[in-house]
Design a protein around this motif. Structure first.
Motif, PDB file in Angstrom:
ATOM      1  N   LEU A 134       0.932  -1.416   0.228  1.00 32.25           N
ATOM      2  CA  LEU A 134       0.122  -0.514   0.160  1.00 32.25           C
ATOM      3  C   LEU A 134       0.570   1.681  -0.230  1.00 32.25           C
ATOM      4  CD1 LEU A 134      -3.036   1.091   0.347  1.00 32.25           C
ATOM      5  CD2 LEU A 134      -2.613   0.812   2.866  1.00 32.25           C
ATOM      6  N   LEU A 135       1.757   1.055   1.458  1.00 33.07           N
ATOM      7  CA  LEU A 135       3.221   2.653   0.920  1.00 33.07           C
ATOM      8  C   LEU A 135       3.796   2.517  -0.660  1.00 33.07           C
ATOM      9  CD1 LEU A 135       4.020   4.592   2.466  1.00 33.07           C
ATOM     10  CD2 LEU A 135       5.452   3.218   3.238  1.00 33.07           C
ATOM     11  N   ARG A 136       4.379   1.405  -1.520  1.00 28.73           N
ATOM     12  CA  ARG A 136       4.664   1.811  -2.522  1.00 28.73           C
ATOM     13  C   ARG A 136       3.434   2.084  -3.329  1.00 28.73           C
ATOM     14  NH1 ARG A 136       6.502  -4.174  -1.936  1.00 28.73           N
ATOM     15  NH2 ARG A 136       5.217  -4.798  -3.270  1.00 28.73           N
ATOM     16  N   LEU A 137       2.475   1.702  -3.262  1.00 29.37           N
ATOM     17  CA  LEU A 137       1.295   2.188  -4.353  1.00 29.37           C
ATOM     18  C   LEU A 137       1.360   3.541  -3.743  1.00 29.37           C
ATOM     19  CD1 LEU A 137      -2.422   0.449  -5.206  1.00 29.37           C
ATOM     20  CD2 LEU A 137      -2.520   2.909  -4.135  1.00 29.37           C
ATOM     21  N   LEU A 138       0.837   3.903  -2.697  1.00 24.09           N
ATOM     22  CA  LEU A 138       0.595   5.561  -2.561  1.00 24.09           C
ATOM     23  C   LEU A 138       2.522   6.401  -3.214  1.00 24.09           C
ATOM     24  CD1 LEU A 138      -0.641   5.699   1.019  1.00 24.09           C
ATOM     25  CD2 LEU A 138      -1.714   6.251  -1.326  1.00 24.09           C
ATOM     26  N   LEU A 139       2.795   5.731  -3.170  1.00 27.14           N
ATOM     27  CA  LEU A 139       4.428   6.436  -3.421  1.00 27.14           C
ATOM     28  C   LEU A 139       4.375   6.951  -5.021  1.00 27.14           C
ATOM     29  CD1 LEU A 139       7.083   7.244  -2.569  1.00 27.14           C
ATOM     30  CD2 LEU A 139       7.866   5.323  -3.032  1.00 27.14           C
ATOM     31  N   HIS A 140       3.966   5.650  -5.831  1.00 28.02           N
ATOM     32  CA  HIS A 140       3.589   5.741  -7.491  1.00 28.02           C
ATOM     33  C   HIS A 140       2.644   6.511  -7.132  1.00 28.02           C
ATOM     34  CE1 HIS A 140       6.336   1.872  -7.063  1.00 28.02           C
ATOM     35  NE2 HIS A 140       7.073   2.641  -7.780  1.00 28.02           N
ATOM     36  N   ALA A 141       1.220   6.576  -7.005  1.00 31.72           N
ATOM     37  CA  ALA A 141       0.466   8.044  -7.097  1.00 31.72           C
ATOM     38  C   ALA A 141       0.881   9.082  -7.301  1.00 31.72           C
ATOM     39  CB  ALA A 141      -0.648   7.293  -6.548  1.00 31.72           C
ATOM     40  N   VAL A 142       1.811   9.248  -6.032  1.00 29.39           N
ATOM     41  CA  VAL A 142       2.226  10.770  -5.852  1.00 29.39           C
ATOM     42  C   VAL A 142       3.439  10.903  -7.124  1.00 29.39           C
ATOM     43  CG1 VAL A 142       3.686  12.149  -4.599  1.00 29.39           C
ATOM     44  CG2 VAL A 142       1.704  10.727  -3.257  1.00 29.39           C
ATOM     45  N   LEU A 143       4.093  10.600  -7.180  1.00 25.66           N
ATOM     46  CA  LEU A 143       4.924  10.648  -8.309  1.00 25.66           C
ATOM     47  C   LEU A 143       4.515  10.196  -9.779  1.00 25.66           C
ATOM     48  CD1 LEU A 143       7.944   7.480  -6.846  1.00 25.66           C
ATOM     49  CD2 LEU A 143       8.001  10.457  -6.986  1.00 25.66           C
ATOM     50  N   MET A 144       3.696   9.817 -10.116  1.00 25.75           N
ATOM     51  CA  MET A 144       2.557   9.668 -11.311  1.00 25.75           C
ATOM     52  C   MET A 144       2.115  11.734 -11.511  1.00 25.75           C
ATOM     53  SD  MET A 144      -0.267   7.575 -12.421  1.00 25.75           S
ATOM     54  CE  MET A 144      -1.825   7.289 -11.470  1.00 25.75           C
ATOM     55  N   TRP A 145       1.357  11.781 -10.520  1.00 23.61           N
ATOM     56  CA  TRP A 145       0.964  12.752 -10.287  1.00 23.61           C
ATOM     57  C   TRP A 145       1.741  14.281 -10.580  1.00 23.61           C
ATOM     58  CZ3 TRP A 145       1.656  16.984  -6.841  1.00 23.61           C
ATOM     59  CH2 TRP A 145       0.837  17.986  -6.258  1.00 23.61           C
ATOM     60  N   ALA A 146       3.214  14.127 -10.223  1.00 22.33           N
ATOM     61  CA  ALA A 146       4.527  14.595  -9.796  1.00 22.33           C
ATOM     62  C   ALA A 146       4.599  14.722 -11.041  1.00 22.33           C
ATOM     63  CB  ALA A 146       4.846  14.821  -8.938  1.00 22.33           C
ATOM     64  N   SER A 147       4.510  13.827 -11.974  1.00 21.52           N
ATOM     65  CA  SER A 147       5.318  13.853 -13.386  1.00 21.52           C
ATOM     66  C   SER A 147       4.476  14.818 -13.989  1.00 21.52           C
ATOM     67  CB  SER A 147       5.274  12.010 -13.647  1.00 21.52           C
ATOM     68  OG  SER A 147       4.521  11.458 -13.900  1.00 21.52           O
ATOM     69  N   CYS A 148       2.904  14.647 -14.128  1.00 21.36           N
ATOM     70  CA  CYS A 148       1.695  15.108 -15.240  1.00 21.36           C
ATOM     71  C   CYS A 148       2.608  17.238 -14.411  1.00 21.36           C
ATOM     72  CB  CYS A 148       0.531  14.672 -14.262  1.00 21.36           C
ATOM     73  SG  CYS A 148       0.615  12.691 -14.986  1.00 21.36           S
ATOM     74  N   SER A 149       3.175  17.310 -14.208  1.00 21.09           N
ATOM     75  CA  SER A 149       3.463  18.743 -13.467  1.00 21.09           C
ATOM     76  C   SER A 149       3.673  19.434 -15.080  1.00 21.09           C
ATOM     77  CB  SER A 149       4.404  18.886 -12.305  1.00 21.09           C
ATOM     78  OG  SER A 149       4.154  20.493 -12.043  1.00 21.09           O
ATOM     79  N   GLN A 150       3.151  20.452 -14.262  1.00 21.33           N
ATOM     80  CA  GLN A 150       3.598  21.518 -16.156  1.00 21.33           C
ATOM     81  C   GLN A 150       4.843  22.146 -15.217  1.00 21.33           C
ATOM     82  OE1 GLN A 150       1.383  22.271 -18.906  1.00 21.33           O
ATOM     83  NE2 GLN A 150       0.730  20.529 -18.112  1.00 21.33           N
ATOM     84  N   ASP A 151       4.849  22.406 -14.912  1.00 21.19           N
ATOM     85  CA  ASP A 151       6.610  22.990 -14.395  1.00 21.19           C
ATOM     86  C   ASP A 151       7.435  21.257 -14.245  1.00 21.19           C
ATOM     87  OD1 ASP A 151       8.962  23.489 -12.082  1.00 21.19           O
ATOM     88  OD2 ASP A 151       8.033  24.042 -10.911  1.00 21.19           O
ATOM     89  N   GLN A 152       8.613  22.354 -15.291  1.00 26.57           N
ATOM     90  CA  GLN A 152       9.636  21.770 -15.650  1.00 26.57           C
ATOM     91  C   GLN A 152      10.612  20.650 -14.662  1.00 26.57           C
ATOM     92  OE1 GLN A 152       9.173  19.431 -18.371  1.00 26.57           O
ATOM     93  NE2 GLN A 152       7.593  20.098 -18.454  1.00 26.57           N
TER      94      GLN A 152
END
Length: 358
Positions: free
Chosen positions: A3-21
Protein backbone atom coordinates in the motif's frame (compact mmCIF):
# COMPACT_ATOMS: atom_id res chain seq x y z
CA UNK A 1 4.30 -2.45 2.35
CA UNK A 2 2.44 -2.75 -0.95
CA UNK A 3 0.00 0.00 0.00
CA UNK A 4 2.86 2.38 0.77
CA UNK A 5 4.42 1.69 -2.65
CA UNK A 6 1.04 2.20 -4.29
CA UNK A 7 0.64 5.62 -2.66
CA UNK A 8 4.22 6.56 -3.49
CA UNK A 9 3.79 5.69 -7.18
CA UNK A 10 0.49 7.60 -7.25
CA UNK A 11 2.21 10.72 -5.89
CA UNK A 12 5.12 10.36 -8.33
CA UNK A 13 2.69 9.89 -11.23
CA UNK A 14 0.84 13.05 -10.19
CA UNK A 15 4.12 14.98 -9.91
CA UNK A 16 5.33 13.71 -13.31
CA UNK A 17 2.22 15.26 -14.91
CA UNK A 18 3.12 18.70 -13.54
CA UNK A 19 3.49 21.66 -15.90
CA UNK A 20 6.54 22.73 -13.89
CA UNK A 21 9.54 21.14 -15.63
CA UNK A 22 11.65 21.55 -12.50
CA UNK A 23 9.28 19.22 -10.66
CA UNK A 24 9.32 16.71 -13.53
CA UNK A 25 13.12 16.83 -13.72
CA UNK A 26 13.33 16.30 -9.96
CA UNK A 27 11.16 13.19 -10.24
CA UNK A 28 13.16 11.93 -13.23
CA UNK A 29 16.48 12.35 -11.40
CA UNK A 30 15.28 10.06 -8.61
CA UNK A 31 14.81 7.10 -10.97
CA UNK A 32 17.58 4.67 -11.88
CA UNK A 33 17.95 3.61 -14.63
CA UNK A 34 16.82 6.88 -16.21
CA UNK A 35 13.39 7.28 -17.84
CA UNK A 36 12.50 9.93 -20.44
CA UNK A 37 10.46 12.79 -18.98
CA UNK A 38 7.64 12.37 -21.50
CA UNK A 39 7.20 8.69 -20.56
CA UNK A 40 7.19 9.23 -16.79
CA UNK A 41 3.37 9.24 -16.35
CA UNK A 42 3.00 5.93 -18.22
CA UNK A 43 5.98 4.52 -16.28
CA UNK A 44 4.44 5.30 -12.89
CA UNK A 45 0.95 4.30 -14.05
CA UNK A 46 2.19 0.79 -14.91
CA UNK A 47 3.77 0.55 -11.45
CA UNK A 48 0.57 1.84 -9.85
CA UNK A 49 -1.55 -0.80 -11.62
CA UNK A 50 0.91 -3.52 -10.59
CA UNK A 51 0.79 -2.36 -6.97
CA UNK A 52 -3.03 -2.29 -7.06
CA UNK A 53 -3.13 -5.91 -8.23
CA UNK A 54 -0.70 -6.98 -5.49
CA UNK A 55 -2.65 -5.05 -2.85
CA UNK A 56 -5.85 -6.65 -4.12
CA UNK A 57 -4.35 -10.12 -3.63
CA UNK A 58 -3.12 -9.22 -0.14
CA UNK A 59 -6.56 -7.95 0.86
CA UNK A 60 -8.35 -10.86 -0.78
CA UNK A 61 -10.66 -8.38 -2.50
CA UNK A 62 -11.49 -7.44 -6.07
CA UNK A 63 -9.45 -4.73 -7.78
CA UNK A 64 -12.55 -2.51 -7.71
CA UNK A 65 -12.83 -2.87 -3.93
CA UNK A 66 -9.11 -2.19 -3.63
CA UNK A 67 -9.45 1.09 -5.54
CA UNK A 68 -12.27 2.06 -3.18
CA UNK A 69 -9.98 1.30 -0.22
CA UNK A 70 -7.32 3.60 -1.70
CA UNK A 71 -9.87 6.40 -2.16
CA UNK A 72 -11.11 5.94 1.40
CA UNK A 73 -7.52 6.01 2.70
CA UNK A 74 -6.79 9.31 0.93
CA UNK A 75 -10.03 10.70 2.30
CA UNK A 76 -9.05 9.49 5.77
CA UNK A 77 -5.65 11.22 5.49
CA UNK A 78 -7.25 14.47 4.33
CA UNK A 79 -9.82 14.39 7.15
CA UNK A 80 -7.22 13.70 9.86
CA UNK A 81 -4.33 16.13 9.31
CA UNK A 82 -3.15 15.73 12.93
CA UNK A 83 -1.80 12.28 12.08
CA UNK A 84 0.67 13.87 9.65
CA UNK A 85 2.66 15.76 12.29
CA UNK A 86 5.02 12.85 13.03
CA UNK A 87 5.51 12.13 9.34
CA UNK A 88 6.48 15.69 8.45
CA UNK A 89 9.39 15.65 10.90
CA UNK A 90 11.92 14.28 8.37
CA UNK A 91 10.38 15.54 5.17
CA UNK A 92 13.66 15.86 3.21
CA UNK A 93 14.45 12.12 3.41
CA UNK A 94 18.05 12.56 2.30
CA UNK A 95 19.40 9.33 3.78
CA UNK A 96 18.27 5.71 3.71
CA UNK A 97 17.80 5.76 7.48
CA UNK A 98 15.54 8.84 7.28
CA UNK A 99 13.47 7.18 4.55
CA UNK A 100 13.12 3.98 6.60
CA UNK A 101 12.06 5.98 9.66
CA UNK A 102 9.54 7.91 7.54
CA UNK A 103 8.07 4.69 6.10
CA UNK A 104 7.72 3.22 9.59
CA UNK A 105 6.00 6.40 10.78
CA UNK A 106 3.52 6.28 7.90
CA UNK A 107 2.75 2.62 8.55
CA UNK A 108 2.33 3.22 12.27
CA UNK A 109 0.34 6.48 12.15
CA UNK A 110 -1.79 6.06 9.03
CA UNK A 111 -1.77 2.68 7.35
CA UNK A 112 -1.98 0.21 10.24
CA UNK A 113 -5.00 1.86 11.96
CA UNK A 114 -6.81 2.28 8.65
CA UNK A 115 -6.23 -1.30 7.45
CA UNK A 116 -7.93 -2.60 10.59
CA UNK A 117 -11.17 -1.03 9.33
CA UNK A 118 -10.98 -2.15 5.68
CA UNK A 119 -14.02 -4.50 5.84
CA UNK A 120 -16.09 -1.74 7.46
CA UNK A 121 -14.96 0.80 4.84
CA UNK A 122 -15.88 -1.50 1.95
CA UNK A 123 -19.24 -2.44 3.46
CA UNK A 124 -19.99 1.24 4.02
CA UNK A 125 -19.22 2.00 0.39
CA UNK A 126 -21.39 -0.89 -0.83
CA UNK A 127 -24.26 0.34 1.34
CA UNK A 128 -23.82 3.80 -0.16
CA UNK A 129 -24.05 2.32 -3.67
CA UNK A 130 -27.11 0.28 -2.74
CA UNK A 131 -28.85 3.39 -1.46
CA UNK A 132 -27.93 5.37 -4.56
CA UNK A 133 -31.22 6.26 -6.26
CA UNK A 134 -29.50 6.55 -9.64
CA UNK A 135 -29.37 2.75 -9.79
CA UNK A 136 -33.10 2.79 -10.19
CA UNK A 137 -34.37 -0.34 -11.87
CA UNK A 138 -31.32 -0.98 -14.04
CA UNK A 139 -31.31 -4.82 -14.12
CA UNK A 140 -27.57 -5.14 -14.80
CA UNK A 141 -26.56 -2.86 -11.92
CA UNK A 142 -28.96 -4.62 -9.58
CA UNK A 143 -27.32 -7.94 -10.52
CA UNK A 144 -23.81 -6.56 -10.01
CA UNK A 145 -24.62 -5.40 -6.49
CA UNK A 146 -26.80 -8.44 -5.72
CA UNK A 147 -29.93 -6.45 -4.92
CA UNK A 148 -32.34 -9.12 -6.07
CA UNK A 149 -32.72 -12.88 -6.27
CA UNK A 150 -30.75 -14.22 -9.27
CA UNK A 151 -33.30 -17.00 -9.89
CA UNK A 152 -34.97 -16.37 -13.22
CA UNK A 153 -32.65 -13.47 -14.02
CA UNK A 154 -31.59 -12.88 -17.63
CA UNK A 155 -27.94 -12.46 -16.49
CA UNK A 156 -25.77 -15.40 -15.35
CA UNK A 157 -24.97 -14.29 -11.75
CA UNK A 158 -21.58 -15.98 -11.73
CA UNK A 159 -20.40 -13.44 -14.32
CA UNK A 160 -21.03 -10.48 -12.03
CA UNK A 161 -20.30 -11.69 -8.52
CA UNK A 162 -16.90 -11.54 -6.90
CA UNK A 163 -16.00 -14.12 -4.28
CA UNK A 164 -12.94 -13.81 -2.08
CA UNK A 165 -10.36 -16.36 -3.32
CA UNK A 166 -8.81 -18.86 -0.94
CA UNK A 167 -5.06 -18.21 -1.06
CA UNK A 168 -2.03 -17.97 1.19
CA UNK A 169 -2.10 -14.18 0.88
CA UNK A 170 -5.76 -13.98 1.88
CA UNK A 171 -5.21 -16.38 4.79
CA UNK A 172 -2.30 -14.27 6.07
CA UNK A 173 -4.42 -11.12 5.85
CA UNK A 174 -7.35 -12.75 7.64
CA UNK A 175 -5.15 -14.06 10.47
CA UNK A 176 -3.52 -10.63 10.84
CA UNK A 177 -6.89 -8.88 10.90
CA UNK A 178 -8.13 -11.16 13.67
CA UNK A 179 -4.97 -11.14 15.80
CA UNK A 180 -5.15 -9.34 19.12
CA UNK A 181 -4.01 -9.87 22.69
CA UNK A 182 -7.03 -12.05 23.49
CA UNK A 183 -6.21 -14.44 20.64
CA UNK A 184 -2.41 -14.41 21.03
CA UNK A 185 -2.28 -18.10 22.02
CA UNK A 186 -4.56 -19.33 19.22
CA UNK A 187 -3.47 -20.91 15.90
CA UNK A 188 0.21 -20.83 16.96
CA UNK A 189 1.27 -23.48 14.45
CA UNK A 190 -0.60 -21.82 11.59
CA UNK A 191 0.97 -18.45 12.47
CA UNK A 192 4.43 -20.05 12.59
CA UNK A 193 3.82 -21.61 9.17
CA UNK A 194 2.61 -18.37 7.59
CA UNK A 195 5.64 -16.54 8.98
CA UNK A 196 8.01 -19.00 7.29
CA UNK A 197 6.00 -20.03 4.21
CA UNK A 198 8.02 -17.80 1.85
CA UNK A 199 11.01 -20.09 2.33
CA UNK A 200 9.20 -23.35 3.13
CA UNK A 201 7.87 -23.40 -0.44
CA UNK A 202 11.49 -23.78 -1.63
CA UNK A 203 11.99 -27.05 0.31
CA UNK A 204 10.18 -29.02 -2.40
CA UNK A 205 13.14 -28.36 -4.74
CA UNK A 206 15.78 -29.65 -2.29
CA UNK A 207 15.95 -33.25 -3.69
CA UNK A 208 16.45 -31.91 -7.23
CA UNK A 209 19.16 -29.50 -6.06
CA UNK A 210 21.09 -32.29 -4.33
CA UNK A 211 20.63 -34.55 -7.37
CA UNK A 212 22.02 -31.80 -9.62
CA UNK A 213 25.00 -31.30 -7.33
CA UNK A 214 25.77 -35.04 -7.31
CA UNK A 215 25.59 -35.22 -11.12
CA UNK A 216 27.85 -32.20 -11.56
CA UNK A 217 30.39 -33.44 -9.04
CA UNK A 218 30.44 -36.84 -10.70
CA UNK A 219 30.89 -35.29 -14.14
CA UNK A 220 33.46 -32.61 -13.29
CA UNK A 221 35.27 -33.85 -10.16
CA UNK A 222 38.93 -32.87 -10.62
CA UNK A 223 38.26 -32.37 -14.35
CA UNK A 224 37.44 -28.66 -14.48
CA UNK A 225 39.21 -25.68 -12.94
CA UNK A 226 37.47 -22.73 -11.28
CA UNK A 227 38.38 -20.52 -14.24
CA UNK A 228 36.95 -23.02 -16.74
CA UNK A 229 33.76 -23.30 -14.68
CA UNK A 230 33.40 -19.51 -14.84
CA UNK A 231 33.65 -19.56 -18.64
CA UNK A 232 31.24 -22.51 -19.11
CA UNK A 233 27.67 -21.18 -18.81
CA UNK A 234 24.40 -23.08 -18.44
CA UNK A 235 23.46 -22.72 -22.11
CA UNK A 236 26.76 -24.19 -23.35
CA UNK A 237 26.66 -26.93 -20.71
CA UNK A 238 23.20 -28.10 -21.84
CA UNK A 239 24.14 -27.84 -25.53
CA UNK A 240 27.05 -30.24 -24.92
CA UNK A 241 24.70 -32.94 -23.55
CA UNK A 242 23.96 -35.22 -26.50
CA UNK A 243 21.24 -37.38 -24.98
CA UNK A 244 17.88 -35.55 -25.24
CA UNK A 245 16.39 -37.24 -22.16
CA UNK A 246 19.41 -36.40 -20.02
CA UNK A 247 19.43 -32.82 -21.33
CA UNK A 248 15.75 -32.39 -20.44
CA UNK A 249 16.38 -33.77 -16.94
CA UNK A 250 19.36 -31.47 -16.33
CA UNK A 251 17.40 -28.47 -17.60
CA UNK A 252 14.61 -29.24 -15.13
CA UNK A 253 17.08 -29.65 -12.25
CA UNK A 254 18.81 -26.36 -13.08
CA UNK A 255 15.47 -24.55 -13.41
CA UNK A 256 14.40 -25.84 -9.98
CA UNK A 257 17.73 -24.72 -8.52
CA UNK A 258 17.00 -21.26 -9.92
CA UNK A 259 13.45 -21.17 -8.51
CA UNK A 260 14.65 -22.16 -5.03
CA UNK A 261 17.50 -19.64 -5.13
CA UNK A 262 15.13 -16.84 -6.15
CA UNK A 263 12.81 -17.68 -3.25
CA UNK A 264 15.45 -17.71 -0.50
CA UNK A 265 18.35 -15.69 -1.92
CA UNK A 266 17.98 -12.82 0.54
CA UNK A 267 17.65 -15.22 3.45
CA UNK A 268 20.80 -17.13 2.43
CA UNK A 269 22.89 -13.99 1.99
CA UNK A 270 21.61 -12.29 5.16
CA UNK A 271 20.95 -15.07 7.65
CA UNK A 272 22.54 -18.22 6.23
CA UNK A 273 25.24 -20.03 8.19
CA UNK A 274 27.27 -20.20 4.97
CA UNK A 275 27.54 -17.35 2.48
CA UNK A 276 29.98 -15.99 -0.14
CA UNK A 277 32.71 -13.85 1.40
CA UNK A 278 32.91 -11.44 -1.54
CA UNK A 279 30.16 -9.47 -3.30
CA UNK A 280 31.27 -10.66 -6.75
CA UNK A 281 30.77 -14.27 -5.66
CA UNK A 282 27.06 -13.72 -4.94
CA UNK A 283 24.55 -15.18 -7.42
CA UNK A 284 21.74 -12.85 -8.54
CA UNK A 285 19.60 -15.29 -10.48
CA UNK A 286 19.98 -18.42 -12.59
CA UNK A 287 19.74 -17.80 -16.33
CA UNK A 288 21.13 -19.53 -19.41
CA UNK A 289 24.16 -17.23 -19.15
CA UNK A 290 24.94 -18.12 -15.52
CA UNK A 291 28.43 -19.66 -15.13
CA UNK A 292 28.38 -23.28 -13.98
CA UNK A 293 30.80 -22.25 -11.22
CA UNK A 294 27.77 -21.06 -9.22
CA UNK A 295 26.06 -24.47 -9.48
CA UNK A 296 29.11 -26.63 -8.76
CA UNK A 297 29.29 -27.08 -4.97
CA UNK A 298 32.63 -25.81 -3.64
CA UNK A 299 33.68 -24.57 -0.20
CA UNK A 300 34.85 -21.21 -1.57
CA UNK A 301 34.29 -18.56 -4.25
CA UNK A 302 31.19 -18.87 -6.49
CA UNK A 303 30.57 -22.49 -5.49
CA UNK A 304 29.69 -21.33 -1.98
CA UNK A 305 26.23 -20.30 -3.27
CA UNK A 306 25.35 -23.89 -4.13
CA UNK A 307 26.57 -25.22 -0.78
CA UNK A 308 24.92 -22.38 1.15
CA UNK A 309 21.56 -22.96 -0.57
CA UNK A 310 21.40 -26.60 0.51
CA UNK A 311 22.53 -25.79 4.04
CA UNK A 312 19.95 -23.01 4.34
CA UNK A 313 17.08 -25.17 3.08
CA UNK A 314 17.95 -28.07 5.40
CA UNK A 315 19.02 -26.36 8.62
CA UNK A 316 17.58 -22.84 8.54
CA UNK A 317 14.28 -23.78 6.90
CA UNK A 318 13.25 -27.45 7.13
CA UNK A 319 14.83 -28.48 10.44
CA UNK A 320 14.16 -25.12 12.07
CA UNK A 321 10.45 -25.36 11.28
CA UNK A 322 10.32 -28.96 12.51
CA UNK A 323 11.77 -27.81 15.82
CA UNK A 324 9.14 -25.07 16.00
CA UNK A 325 6.41 -27.63 15.25
CA UNK A 326 7.52 -30.06 17.97
CA UNK A 327 7.87 -27.19 20.44
CA UNK A 328 4.30 -26.01 19.79
CA UNK A 329 2.68 -29.46 19.87
CA UNK A 330 4.79 -30.59 22.84
CA UNK A 331 6.74 -33.43 21.23
CA UNK A 332 10.19 -32.13 22.05
CA UNK A 333 12.68 -34.91 22.68
CA UNK A 334 10.26 -37.70 21.75
CA UNK A 335 11.04 -37.80 18.03
CA UNK A 336 13.79 -36.59 15.73
CA UNK A 337 13.35 -32.97 14.68
CA UNK A 338 15.98 -32.91 11.94
CA UNK A 339 16.48 -34.26 8.44
CA UNK A 340 19.91 -35.54 7.46
CA UNK A 341 21.60 -34.67 4.19
CA UNK A 342 22.15 -38.41 3.66
CA UNK A 343 18.39 -39.10 3.52
CA UNK A 344 16.96 -36.22 1.54
CA UNK A 345 14.07 -37.59 -0.50
CA UNK A 346 10.79 -35.89 -1.27
CA UNK A 347 8.56 -38.08 0.91
CA UNK A 348 10.68 -37.40 4.02
CA UNK A 349 10.52 -33.60 3.66
CA UNK A 350 7.88 -31.08 4.59
CA UNK A 351 5.41 -31.07 1.72
CA UNK A 352 4.30 -27.59 0.72
CA UNK A 353 3.41 -26.41 -2.77
CA UNK A 354 1.96 -22.91 -2.84
CA UNK A 355 -0.08 -23.64 -5.98
CA UNK A 356 -1.69 -26.68 -4.33
CA UNK A 357 -2.43 -24.84 -1.09
CA UNK A 358 -3.90 -21.85 -2.94
Amino acid sequence: CTLLRLLLHAVLMWASCSQDQNVVSGVSSSISPAVENNTLPAFFWSHFVHDAVLFSRALGRSVEDTVVVCHRLLSHIADNPRNLSEIRANILLKTREERRTWEEAISRSLLAPFLQSVPMEINGWLQHVINDRSLGSNPLMRQVYELENPVGSRFPPQLWRYRVPVSIGHLMYTIDQNSDAARADQCLLLKAFLKEEWKLRAVQYLPDIIKLQCLLVKKYHRQISQQEALILNVETFLANVNDATERHMLKKLIDNFGIAWKLVREGVLMHGRLKPKKKEHELDSVTRQTPMAFLLPRPQDEGTCSVALVDYLINCTHNEFLETYHKIVGHQGSVSTTASLLYIIARLLLGFDVETVS
